[in-house]
Write a protein that holds these residues in place. Structure first.
Motif, PDB file in Angstrom:
ATOM      1  N   ILE A  36       0.842  -1.188   0.000  1.00 14.90           N
ATOM      2  CA  ILE A  36       0.000   0.000   0.000  1.00 14.90           C
ATOM      3  C   ILE A  36       0.881   1.243   0.000  1.00 14.90           C
ATOM      4  CG2 ILE A  36      -1.894   1.167   1.172  1.00 14.90           C
ATOM      5  CD1 ILE A  36      -2.527  -1.446   2.557  1.00 14.90           C
ATOM      6  N   ARG A 304     -15.967   6.927   9.980  1.00  8.55           N
ATOM      7  CA  ARG A 304     -15.026   5.838   9.710  1.00  8.55           C
ATOM      8  C   ARG A 304     -14.331   5.318  10.939  1.00  8.55           C
ATOM      9  NH1 ARG A 304     -15.977   8.900   6.170  1.00  8.55           N
ATOM     10  NH2 ARG A 304     -16.181   8.260   4.030  1.00  8.55           N
ATOM     11  N   SER A 328      -8.852   6.446   8.834  1.00  8.54           N
ATOM     12  CA  SER A 328      -8.428   5.583   7.737  1.00  8.54           C
ATOM     13  C   SER A 328      -6.955   5.225   7.810  1.00  8.54           C
ATOM     14  CB  SER A 328      -8.707   6.248   6.393  1.00  8.54           C
ATOM     15  OG  SER A 328     -10.085   6.459   6.249  1.00  8.54           O
ATOM     16  N   ASN A 331      -7.189   2.001   9.512  1.00 12.56           N
ATOM     17  CA  ASN A 331      -8.016   0.999   8.848  1.00 12.56           C
ATOM     18  C   ASN A 331      -7.456   0.533   7.518  1.00 12.56           C
ATOM     19  OD1 ASN A 331      -9.766   1.241  10.949  1.00 12.56           O
ATOM     20  ND2 ASN A 331     -11.225   2.539   9.889  1.00 12.56           N
ATOM     21  N   VAL A 332      -6.922   1.473   6.730  1.00 20.45           N
ATOM     22  CA  VAL A 332      -6.427   1.093   5.410  1.00 20.45           C
ATOM     23  C   VAL A 332      -5.248   0.133   5.533  1.00 20.45           C
ATOM     24  CG1 VAL A 332      -5.299   1.979   3.332  1.00 20.45           C
ATOM     25  CG2 VAL A 332      -7.287   3.130   4.243  1.00 20.45           C
ATOM     26  N   ASN A 335      -5.745  -3.658   5.510  1.00 21.58           N
ATOM     27  CA  ASN A 335      -6.022  -4.406   4.290  1.00 21.58           C
ATOM     28  C   ASN A 335      -4.939  -5.404   3.986  1.00 21.58           C
ATOM     29  OD1 ASN A 335      -8.530  -3.639   3.141  1.00 21.58           O
ATOM     30  ND2 ASN A 335      -7.679  -1.625   2.780  1.00 21.58           N
ATOM     31  N   LEU A 351     -11.363  -3.758  -0.299  1.00 26.45           N
ATOM     32  CA  LEU A 351     -10.640  -2.519  -0.035  1.00 26.45           C
ATOM     33  C   LEU A 351     -11.611  -1.386   0.263  1.00 26.45           C
ATOM     34  CD1 LEU A 351      -7.983  -2.907  -2.823  1.00 26.45           C
ATOM     35  CD2 LEU A 351      -7.589  -3.084  -0.391  1.00 26.45           C
ATOM     36  N   PRO A 356     -12.438   3.769   3.131  1.00 25.27           N
ATOM     37  CA  PRO A 356     -11.295   4.673   3.199  1.00 25.27           C
ATOM     38  C   PRO A 356     -11.771   6.017   2.727  1.00 25.27           C
ATOM     39  CG  PRO A 356     -11.150   3.328   1.247  1.00 25.27           C
ATOM     40  CD  PRO A 356     -12.359   2.875   1.979  1.00 25.27           C
ATOM     41  N   CYS A 360      -8.645   6.716  -1.642  1.00 24.72           N
ATOM     42  CA  CYS A 360      -7.624   5.684  -1.575  1.00 24.72           C
ATOM     43  C   CYS A 360      -7.920   4.498  -2.478  1.00 24.72           C
ATOM     44  CB  CYS A 360      -7.482   5.178  -0.148  1.00 24.72           C
ATOM     45  SG  CYS A 360      -7.154   6.471   1.020  1.00 24.72           S
ATOM     46  N   THR A 361      -9.168   4.177  -2.717  1.00 22.30           N
ATOM     47  CA  THR A 361      -9.414   2.971  -3.496  1.00 22.30           C
ATOM     48  C   THR A 361      -9.229   3.213  -4.972  1.00 22.30           C
ATOM     49  OG1 THR A 361     -11.723   3.479  -3.159  1.00 22.30           O
ATOM     50  CG2 THR A 361     -10.863   1.537  -2.074  1.00 22.30           C
TER      51      THR A 361
END
Lengths: 397, 145, 141
Positions: A36, A304, A328, A331-332, A335, A351, A356, A360-361
């Motif tokens: 990432i 979030r 995020s 959280n991100v 992944n 994802l 996010p 981000c996706t």
């Protein structure tokens, strides 16, 4: 097989032919590793904070994220009020209720937004259009109270900037009454649909221990059985003056995350109704002029997850250090364990499930593990995800 | 026994300084060499959640505040370390103990220049590749204007 | 102006390029295709590849990582391609102009035809901006 047309939507497209945000390494159909890379949104806000005075910082941090637009300034203001002795000791009571109402309205609009995008990712474009259609009256409420649909400019050290007028209250209540049947419809359409259940259950699982090790927050944590919610644990605003429930699920998959968000919509509507009824008359601003030297920490439960701000003051009119941690950020990173082990057709929705701050996706890239050659981009991944739903619906898998 | 008492009892002489700002905000200082042991105690034994770490440039040195949250009571317990050597600042990495610390240590490394010994993946997180080495945006000698 | 561009004004294909936005402008752009505003009835379509774009909608303030990409993107778009800067950040950087990670404004990287200010600009403002663009291309005042 009919060729499915994807409605291409803004940031879900790579800014260039070789984007770098999520590098998914695959062997065959399976995702074996993920790298990432962030930094595309980095605008140096923490450093800018040190050069602006306290009133300006509240406007600056609003622009960290457009969706959780009231969470960041609220957390910042709570951090400064922590230096001053605590929100409840500084801020007038009416302002506490107004802050809570704005925060919960923001949660409603954010969860509806996510619902729409998740619907698009799995091929339910009608869910997307309807979710965003029902989001519009919520934005109208914001425009009525704050003057802007998105960046509200309500948070101020010591109170709020604008009041909710008496004539606004029936309008707000009507908007909430219109929202409840819509949420019922989404609950039925999304949670009771067997195809969606087959599509989302068991996908992108984050176990409880992983959720604890990666210190995830918000609906991502609550969907994995970790019972945390800043509104209940470290109360602020009027959350300890109204009755509401924390929604926790235990499976940790994308379906659990969806369930948590939909059920939280009901709780939000409930909280706003209670606040509108209980809100006392009075001042909305304590007129704070100076911030003494000290350190403060403020946190709020953004849609979030926990939004954490630390402010250090030396008695001048600017912060000498302002640390911002968006939910995020935690959280991100998780992944790394949630998406690995799944298939590429599930990657897009996994994802997106941590919600996010959605920029981000975009910028996804899939590489073959052995050859390191690029195979597909984010648009292809969304297409694969929608195709899987179609196959499930037809019963071919 | 409250969380504060448990920490004081177990960590004893490791605690250099203790400050209770309010009922839910506690700050205590430890030496940089003890941070791994302290973090292990807070995270594994007491079960606190790691919220984030704040790195800052102060005249005395580079300071890191590790913020841990005790969700049952809403307290935030922040462990402070001061790294006096600004030329080659170093401290043990916590990322091997819990992956939640991985990203924030990378961020502190690139924005403040602190080296985290033992970090599994110490590479740039936010800044572009063209950003010059040795220029740390959050250090006060950096001038952005 | 260019005959091809005038012909394209009947149905503009738009590519959305986000530099480093806070996402508010991006969401308002997406709002344009939802039922309340529904710009698809004007023939305005959001496309997935820059090679099909007539208009590039740029949001956000460019930082070191996205500046080069924006330049590359513009060069990949088939000319003539008009650029619309949406939002205060894309128009003039505003509160991010002193940031250490913001080297330049959008119009120093690509030529901008229309500026739509606002934080975020309301969907109505964006539609008005696109109308102005169409009028400019067709040579009307």
């Amino acid at each position: 097989m009919s060729h499915k047309v994807i409605i291409p939507i803004g940031p879900y497209h790579p800014l260039q032919e070789e984007p770098e945000l999520f590098r998914l390494y695959v062997e065959g159909e399976k995702v074996v590793d993920i790298d990432i890379v962030i930094g595309y949104m980095h605008r140096g806000i923490e450093e800018l904070s040190e050069h602006k005075h306290f009133d300006q910082v509240a406007f600056l941090v609003e622009r960290i994220c457009g969706i959780c637009s009231s969470s960041h300034p609220y957390a910042f203001v709570l951090a400064v009020e922590d230096i001053l002795g605590g929100e409840v000791n500084v801020v007038p009571e009416r302002a506490l209720y107004i802050r809570t109402i704005i925060d919960e309205l923001q949660r409603v609009h954010s969860h509806l937004l996510w619902l729409g995008l998740a619907g698009h990712f799995i091929g339910y474009n009608t869910v997307w259009m309807w979710a965003w259609k029902y989001r519009e009256p919520v934005l109208d409420c914001f425009e009525m109270i704050c003057g802007n649909r998105n960046h509200y400019g309500m948070s101020k050290i010591g109170g709020v900037r604008r009041d909710i007028r008496d004539e606004d209250i029936p309008v707000l209540k009507k908007a909430l009454d219109d929202l409840t049947p819509a949420v019922d419809m989404f609950k039925g359409a999304v949670m009771d649909d067997p195809v969606i259940q087959a599509r989302l259950k068991g996908i992108g699982v984050l176990t409880k221990q992983q959720a604890i090790d990666w210190a995830v927050v918000g609906p991502t944590a609550r969907a994995s059985g970790v019972n945390i919610d800043v509104r209940r644990d470290d109360p602020y605003g009027a959350y300890d003056r109204v009755n509401w429930n924390v929604i926790v699920e235990k499976d940790g998959d994308v379906f659990a995350k969806t369930t948590v968000r939909i059920l939280e919509l009901y709780e939000s509507v409930n909280i706003i109704r209670q606040c509108l009824n209980k809100m006392p008359k009075g001042e909305i601003d304590a007129n704070i002029k100076d911030v003494p030297p000290g350190e403060g920490i403020g946190r709020v439960e953004a849609p979030r997850g926990e939004c954490f701000h630390y402010v250090r003051s030396d008695g001048t009119n600017r912060p000498i250090r302002h640390k911002i941690r968006a939910p995020s950020f935690m959280n991100v990173a998780s992944n790394k364990v949630a998406a690995v082990g799944g298939t590429i057709s599930d990657a897009a929705i996994t994802l997106a499930a941590v919600d996010p701050c959605y920029c981000c996706t975009e910028r996804l890239i899939v590489l073959d593990k052995r050859t390191d050659k690029k195979m597909m981009n984010g648009w292809d991944l969304i297409k694969l995800s929608q195709e899987k739903t179609e196959k499930l619906r037809k019963g071919t898998i | 026994m409250s969380i504060a008492d448990e920490i004081k009892e177990k960590l004893k002489e490791k605690i250099v300084d203790w400050y209770q700002h309010s009922s839910r905000r506690i700050y205590f200082s430890v030496k940089p060499k003890d941070i791994k042991e302290v973090a292990r105690f807070l995270f594994r034994e007491l079960g606190l959640r790691f919220a984030i770490a704040t790195g800052q440039d102060t005249p005395q040195g580079l300071e890191i505040l590790y913020h841990f949250s005790f969700d049952k009571t809403g307290e935030i317990i922040s462990a402070r370390v001061l790294i006096e050597d600004k030329k080659n600042p170093e401290i043990d990495s916590l990322a091997t103990m819990f992956p939640a610390a991985e990203w924030i240590e990378r961020e502190m490394w690139e924005l403040l220049g602190i080296n985290f010994r033992g970090h599994p993946n110490l590479k740039r997180l936010l800044l572009a590749e063209e950003w010059p080495e040795g220029k740390y945006p959050l250090r006060h000698e950096h001038e952005s204007r | 102006m260019n005959l091809k561009l005038r012909a394209l004004t009947k149905s503009i294909w738009v590519f959305h390029a986000a530099c480093s936005p806070c996402n508010n402008c991006d969401i308002e752009i997406l709002d344009l295709i939802t039922p309340r505003y529904d710009v698809e009835r004007f023939g305005i379509v959001l496309v997935g590849s820059v090679r099909h774009a007539d208009v590039l909608l740029v949001t956000g303030v460019p930082n070191y990582k996205t500046k080069e990409r924006l330049k590359k993107l513009y060069s990949q778009a088939p000319q003539p391609c008009l650029v619309v800067a949406v939002g205060n950040c894309a128009c003039a950087r505003v509160m991010f102009k002193d940031s250490y990670n913001s080297p330049c404004a959008v119009d120093e990287v690509v030529p901008v035809s229309v500026y739509i200010p606002g934080c975020p600009p309301k969907p109505e403002a964006m539609i008005a901006g696109v109308v102005k663009l169409i009028q400019k291309v067709r040579g009307k005042k």
